[in-house]
Enzyme design. Structure first.
Site, PDB file in Angstrom:
ATOM      1  N   ARG A  57     -18.292   8.332   6.325  1.00 28.45           N
ATOM      2  CA  ARG A  57     -17.052   7.614   6.647  1.00 28.45           C
ATOM      3  C   ARG A  57     -16.095   7.332   5.263  1.00 28.45           C
ATOM      4  O   ARG A  57     -15.617   6.332   5.456  1.00 28.45           O
ATOM      5  CB  ARG A  57     -17.481   6.106   7.185  1.00 28.45           C
ATOM      6  CG  ARG A  57     -18.476   6.100   8.292  1.00 28.45           C
ATOM      7  CD  ARG A  57     -17.651   6.878   9.541  1.00 28.45           C
ATOM      8  NE  ARG A  57     -18.363   7.043  10.630  1.00 28.45           N
ATOM      9  CZ  ARG A  57     -19.173   8.194  10.953  1.00 28.45           C
ATOM     10  NH1 ARG A  57     -19.323   9.039  10.185  1.00 28.45           N
ATOM     11  NH2 ARG A  57     -19.986   7.822  12.250  1.00 28.45           N
ATOM     12  N   CYS A 107     -16.970   1.323  16.460  1.00 27.42           N
ATOM     13  CA  CYS A 107     -17.919   0.729  15.622  1.00 27.42           C
ATOM     14  C   CYS A 107     -17.351  -0.362  14.383  1.00 27.42           C
ATOM     15  O   CYS A 107     -16.556   0.463  13.914  1.00 27.42           O
ATOM     16  CB  CYS A 107     -19.053   1.676  14.985  1.00 27.42           C
ATOM     17  SG  CYS A 107     -20.254   2.452  16.237  1.00 27.42           S
ATOM     18  N   GLU A 188     -16.700  -0.842   8.690  1.00 29.45           N
ATOM     19  CA  GLU A 188     -16.105   0.440   8.722  1.00 29.45           C
ATOM     20  C   GLU A 188     -14.712   0.416   9.121  1.00 29.45           C
ATOM     21  O   GLU A 188     -14.017   1.447   8.743  1.00 29.45           O
ATOM     22  CB  GLU A 188     -17.151   1.117  10.028  1.00 29.45           C
ATOM     23  CG  GLU A 188     -16.794   2.817  10.263  1.00 29.45           C
ATOM     24  CD  GLU A 188     -17.563   3.323  11.043  1.00 29.45           C
ATOM     25  OE1 GLU A 188     -18.933   3.398  10.692  1.00 29.45           O
ATOM     26  OE2 GLU A 188     -17.294   3.664  11.908  1.00 29.45           O
TER      27      GLU A 188
END
Length: 194
Positions: A57, A107, A188
């Site tokens: 990420r 998410c 995130e």
């Protein structure tokens, strides 16, 4: 829709054990001064090493002070006889395990880093940690931890959820998971101040 490819590159989005950088060959981006620049990654899979700045990420674009926008990406993919069947299977699994019909940003939290040494116990996913803290269905105002997948924070009504409710829910989830497990979740999603 605008922004999907640029966002996937910027966040090095991934699913099913794969990441965007694995098939990314080059990226064109615009600087704040108006220059178009190109980052060559050398072909399929070459950017998966951390020396190119891509990790879980994370991409090199997140550290660029002069980045204005990612404007294009070139991908190198191989033909596959079972691509359609694989895509259908992934979509079926997503429909069963994720709240795709609810408003969300996907998410919310990064999965915790896994230990590198063999024999060390694996750390549960962010969703499993949130579920283990008993937070599925927990809400603040109109923001709620999805009862389907605990790493999705969703709007509970058709009207918009306030950023205040969502930020407070993120804080509560982080606090409760840390209190129960000692693990500090990292977001995130990127929260942009306005």
């Amino acid at each position: 829709r605008i922004g999907l490819v640029g966002g996937a590159i910027y966040m090095n989005a991934g699913a099913n054990g794969r990441e965007t950088c694995e098939v990314l060959s080059s990226v064109e981006f615009l600087t704040r001064s108006g220059q178009v620049r190109r980052l060559e990654l050398g072909g399929s899979g070459s950017c998966s090493s951390s020396d190119m700045g891509f990790t879980y990420r994370t991409s090199p674009f997140q550290g660029m002070d002069d980045l204005f926008a990612i404007v294009s990406g070139t991908f190198s993919v191989a033909a596959s006889a079972n691509a359609k069947a694989t895509a259908r299977a992934y979509m079926h699994r997503r429909n069963e395990t994720q709240p795709l019909r609810d408003k969300s940003a996907g998410c919310t939290f990064r999965n915790p880093e896994q230990p590198c040494s063999p024999g060390q116990e694996q750390v549960p996913s962010a969703g499993a940690l949130i579920d283990g803290a008993g937070l599925k269905g927990y809400s603040v105002g109109t923001a709620m931890v999805s009862p389907v997948h605990a790493n999705y924070l969703v709007c509970t009504e058709t009207r918009e959820t306030s950023s205040r409710d969502m930020k407070e829910l993120i804080r509560v989830v982080k606090d409760k998971v840390k209190a129960k497990t000692g693990i500090e979740l990292e977001t995130e999603v990127k929260i942009i101040k306005y």
